[in-house]
Write a protein that holds these residues in place. Sequence first.
Motif, PDB file in Angstrom:
ATOM      1  N   LEU A  47       0.692   3.066   3.972  1.00 14.06           N
ATOM      2  CA  LEU A  47      -0.103   2.152   3.150  1.00 14.06           C
ATOM      3  C   LEU A  47      -1.397   2.822   2.691  1.00 14.06           C
ATOM      4  CD1 LEU A  47       0.286  -1.222   5.108  1.00 14.06           C
ATOM      5  CD2 LEU A  47       1.619  -0.389   3.164  1.00 14.06           C
ATOM      6  N   GLU A  48      -2.026   3.564   3.582  1.00 12.52           N
ATOM      7  CA  GLU A  48      -3.241   4.294   3.215  1.00 12.52           C
ATOM      8  C   GLU A  48      -2.952   5.315   2.108  1.00 12.52           C
ATOM      9  OE1 GLU A  48      -6.323   3.965   4.177  1.00 12.52           O
ATOM     10  OE2 GLU A  48      -6.373   3.029   6.146  1.00 12.52           O
ATOM     11  N   GLU A  49      -1.808   5.980   2.199  1.00 13.57           N
ATOM     12  CA  GLU A  49      -1.437   6.967   1.187  1.00 13.57           C
ATOM     13  C   GLU A  49      -1.211   6.309  -0.166  1.00 13.57           C
ATOM     14  OE1 GLU A  49       1.948   8.977   2.774  1.00 13.57           O
ATOM     15  OE2 GLU A  49       0.851   9.638   4.567  1.00 13.57           O
ATOM     16  N   VAL A  50      -0.557   5.162  -0.170  1.00 17.10           N
ATOM     17  CA  VAL A  50      -0.302   4.448  -1.425  1.00 17.10           C
ATOM     18  C   VAL A  50      -1.629   4.047  -2.081  1.00 17.10           C
ATOM     19  CG1 VAL A  50       0.611   2.305  -2.401  1.00 17.10           C
ATOM     20  CG2 VAL A  50       2.012   3.657  -0.843  1.00 17.10           C
ATOM     21  N   LEU A  51      -2.553   3.502  -1.295  1.00 18.46           N
ATOM     22  CA  LEU A  51      -3.864   3.135  -1.839  1.00 18.46           C
ATOM     23  C   LEU A  51      -4.593   4.368  -2.378  1.00 18.46           C
ATOM     24  CD1 LEU A  51      -5.041   0.592   0.885  1.00 18.46           C
ATOM     25  CD2 LEU A  51      -4.621   0.056  -1.518  1.00 18.46           C
ATOM     26  N   ALA A  52      -4.573   5.444  -1.608  1.00 13.12           N
ATOM     27  CA  ALA A  52      -5.282   6.652  -2.023  1.00 13.12           C
ATOM     28  C   ALA A  52      -4.697   7.241  -3.307  1.00 13.12           C
ATOM     29  CB  ALA A  52      -5.233   7.692  -0.906  1.00 13.12           C
ATOM     30  N   ASN A  53      -3.383   7.162  -3.448  1.00 13.06           N
ATOM     31  CA  ASN A  53      -2.734   7.700  -4.646  1.00 13.06           C
ATOM     32  C   ASN A  53      -3.169   6.970  -5.910  1.00 13.06           C
ATOM     33  OD1 ASN A  53      -1.382   9.580  -3.121  1.00 13.06           O
ATOM     34  ND2 ASN A  53       0.577   8.503  -3.132  1.00 13.06           N
ATOM     35  N   ALA A  54      -3.598   5.732  -5.742  1.00  9.07           N
ATOM     36  CA  ALA A  54      -4.065   4.951  -6.891  1.00  9.07           C
ATOM     37  C   ALA A  54      -5.592   4.873  -6.942  1.00  9.07           C
ATOM     38  CB  ALA A  54      -3.473   3.545  -6.841  1.00  9.07           C
ATOM     39  N   ASN A  55      -6.263   5.641  -6.078  1.00 13.77           N
ATOM     40  CA  ASN A  55      -7.734   5.626  -6.016  1.00 13.77           C
ATOM     41  C   ASN A  55      -8.275   4.228  -5.754  1.00 13.77           C
ATOM     42  OD1 ASN A  55      -8.084   8.457  -6.577  1.00 13.77           O
ATOM     43  ND2 ASN A  55      -7.616   8.008  -8.730  1.00 13.77           N
ATOM     44  N   MET A  56      -7.626   3.548  -4.822  1.00 15.64           N
ATOM     45  CA  MET A  56      -8.049   2.197  -4.467  1.00 15.64           C
ATOM     46  C   MET A  56      -8.309   2.118  -2.973  1.00 15.64           C
ATOM     47  SD  MET A  56      -5.736  -0.320  -6.850  1.00 15.64           S
ATOM     48  CE  MET A  56      -5.484   0.035  -8.593  1.00 15.64           C
ATOM     49  N   VAL A  57      -8.991   1.020  -2.583  1.00 15.46           N
ATOM     50  CA  VAL A  57      -9.304   0.779  -1.180  1.00 15.46           C
ATOM     51  C   VAL A  57      -8.872  -0.641  -0.827  1.00 15.46           C
ATOM     52  CG1 VAL A  57     -11.217   2.426  -1.111  1.00 15.46           C
ATOM     53  CG2 VAL A  57     -11.647   0.058  -1.798  1.00 15.46           C
ATOM     54  N   TRP A  58      -8.919  -0.942   0.466  1.00 18.88           N
ATOM     55  CA  TRP A  58      -8.442  -2.246   0.934  1.00 18.88           C
ATOM     56  C   TRP A  58      -9.163  -3.405   0.252  1.00 18.88           C
ATOM     57  CZ3 TRP A  58      -4.047  -2.285   3.462  1.00 18.88           C
ATOM     58  CH2 TRP A  58      -3.674  -1.173   4.222  1.00 18.88           C
ATOM     59  N   SER A  59     -10.453  -3.240  -0.006  1.00 22.84           N
ATOM     60  CA  SER A  59     -11.226  -4.342  -0.598  1.00 22.84           C
ATOM     61  C   SER A  59     -10.840  -4.636  -2.041  1.00 22.84           C
ATOM     62  CB  SER A  59     -12.728  -4.030  -0.515  1.00 22.84           C
ATOM     63  OG  SER A  59     -13.027  -2.820  -1.199  1.00 22.84           O
ATOM     64  N   ASP A  60     -10.038  -3.765  -2.669  1.00 26.62           N
ATOM     65  CA  ASP A  60      -9.556  -4.032  -4.035  1.00 26.62           C
ATOM     66  C   ASP A  60      -8.438  -5.066  -4.062  1.00 26.62           C
ATOM     67  OD1 ASP A  60     -11.224  -2.240  -5.484  1.00 26.62           O
ATOM     68  OD2 ASP A  60      -9.961  -0.556  -4.873  1.00 26.62           O
ATOM     69  N   LEU A  61      -7.838  -5.325  -2.934  1.00 24.91           N
ATOM     70  CA  LEU A  61      -6.645  -6.179  -2.902  1.00 24.91           C
ATOM     71  C   LEU A  61      -7.001  -7.655  -3.013  1.00 24.91           C
ATOM     72  CD1 LEU A  61      -4.680  -4.466   0.039  1.00 24.91           C
ATOM     73  CD2 LEU A  61      -4.522  -3.987  -2.412  1.00 24.91           C
ATOM     74  N   ILE A  62      -6.128  -8.389  -3.729  1.00 24.33           N
ATOM     75  CA  ILE A  62      -6.276  -9.852  -3.771  1.00 24.33           C
ATOM     76  C   ILE A  62      -5.188 -10.545  -2.966  1.00 24.33           C
ATOM     77  CG2 ILE A  62      -7.349  -9.750  -6.052  1.00 24.33           C
ATOM     78  CD1 ILE A  62      -4.657 -11.098  -7.057  1.00 24.33           C
ATOM     79  N   ALA A  63      -4.138  -9.809  -2.592  1.00 23.09           N
ATOM     80  CA  ALA A  63      -3.037 -10.412  -1.831  1.00 23.09           C
ATOM     81  C   ALA A  63      -2.164  -9.312  -1.239  1.00 23.09           C
ATOM     82  CB  ALA A  63      -2.190 -11.339  -2.708  1.00 23.09           C
ATOM     83  N   ILE A  64      -1.404  -9.701  -0.224  1.00 20.47           N
ATOM     84  CA  ILE A  64      -0.403  -8.849   0.407  1.00 20.47           C
ATOM     85  C   ILE A  64       0.965  -9.479   0.169  1.00 20.47           C
ATOM     86  CG2 ILE A  64       0.496  -8.012   2.614  1.00 20.47           C
ATOM     87  CD1 ILE A  64      -2.060  -6.641   1.933  1.00 20.47           C
ATOM     88  N   GLY A  65       1.946  -8.661  -0.218  1.00 22.62           N
ATOM     89  CA  GLY A  65       3.329  -9.112  -0.285  1.00 22.62           C
ATOM     90  C   GLY A  65       4.111  -8.415   0.813  1.00 22.62           C
ATOM     91  N   VAL A  66       4.993  -9.123   1.467  1.00 26.33           N
ATOM     92  CA  VAL A  66       5.716  -8.523   2.598  1.00 26.33           C
ATOM     93  C   VAL A  66       7.171  -8.987   2.620  1.00 26.33           C
ATOM     94  CG1 VAL A  66       5.007 -10.364   4.198  1.00 26.33           C
ATOM     95  CG2 VAL A  66       5.682  -8.131   5.094  1.00 26.33           C
ATOM     96  N   GLY A  67       8.062  -8.049   2.925  1.00 23.74           N
ATOM     97  CA  GLY A  67       9.465  -8.390   3.092  1.00 23.74           C
ATOM     98  C   GLY A  67       9.692  -9.063   4.431  1.00 23.74           C
ATOM     99  N   ILE A  68      10.351 -10.213   4.425  1.00 23.63           N
ATOM    100  CA  ILE A  68      10.533 -11.000   5.653  1.00 23.63           C
ATOM    101  C   ILE A  68      11.976 -10.975   6.155  1.00 23.63           C
ATOM    102  CG2 ILE A  68       8.597 -12.531   5.140  1.00 23.63           C
ATOM    103  CD1 ILE A  68      10.668 -14.615   4.183  1.00 23.63           C
ATOM    104  N   GLY A  69      12.837 -10.141   5.530  1.00 21.50           N
ATOM    105  CA  GLY A  69      14.228 -10.096   5.938  1.00 21.50           C
ATOM    106  C   GLY A  69      15.090 -10.970   5.050  1.00 21.50           C
ATOM    107  N   PRO A  70      16.351 -11.137   5.430  1.00 23.63           N
ATOM    108  CA  PRO A  70      16.975 -10.745   6.690  1.00 23.63           C
ATOM    109  C   PRO A  70      17.195  -9.231   6.769  1.00 23.63           C
ATOM    110  CG  PRO A  70      18.631 -11.596   5.203  1.00 23.63           C
ATOM    111  CD  PRO A  70      17.308 -11.801   4.522  1.00 23.63           C
ATOM    112  N   GLY A  71      17.394  -8.769   8.001  1.00 15.29           N
ATOM    113  CA  GLY A  71      17.603  -7.353   8.221  1.00 15.29           C
ATOM    114  C   GLY A  71      17.392  -7.007   9.673  1.00 15.29           C
TER     115      GLY A  71
END
Length: 202
Positions: A47-71
Amino acid sequence: MRPDPVILAFDTSAAHCAAALLCGDEIVAEKHEDMAKGQAERLFPLLEEVLANANMVWSDLIAIGVGIGPGNFTGIRISVSAARGLALSLGIPAIGVSSLEARAFGAPRPVWSLIDARRDHFYVQQFAESGTNPPSLIAGAEIDSLPGDRIGPEVATHPAPTIARIASERLRSGETIVRPAPLYIRSADAAPPRDPAPMILP
């Protein structure tokens, strides 16, 4: 905060560790790594790498999306507990998206979404023109009896970008956001994991 809404999405419900960053309507960074184990250790560095690749930081986020399954049971709990923790610490919503919904995203409806549940069984869910039917577990022999079009489990997908887009749509719709919870359709195997899974906070 950036002018375009930024959503970070991730998924470890299958044999992968995946994340994507959506800025406005564009996926600006993405990582997908196949792995059968080790998602718990890899998730936050990825996750840190993805943010860094876009030159962004955690405080730029307005929401989190997450996969909940099944799996994979442990994999689902890793992602969901991480999303809840991030949402709490950042003061932003976490939005759960099922793997079945992600596979059906953008497909003409009605359509059946299928995921291999192993042992000759499949997770299935029908997405109608309006609304959905509950997900279920069926035997492989029952697949041919499903009426209409199907998105089969052999279709390769990278779920994180789609999870981000679905999370964005839900935010825009103004619907009530509920805290993500694991989507378990089949009971866990009798043998417990060697290492305990992360605790899901109440």
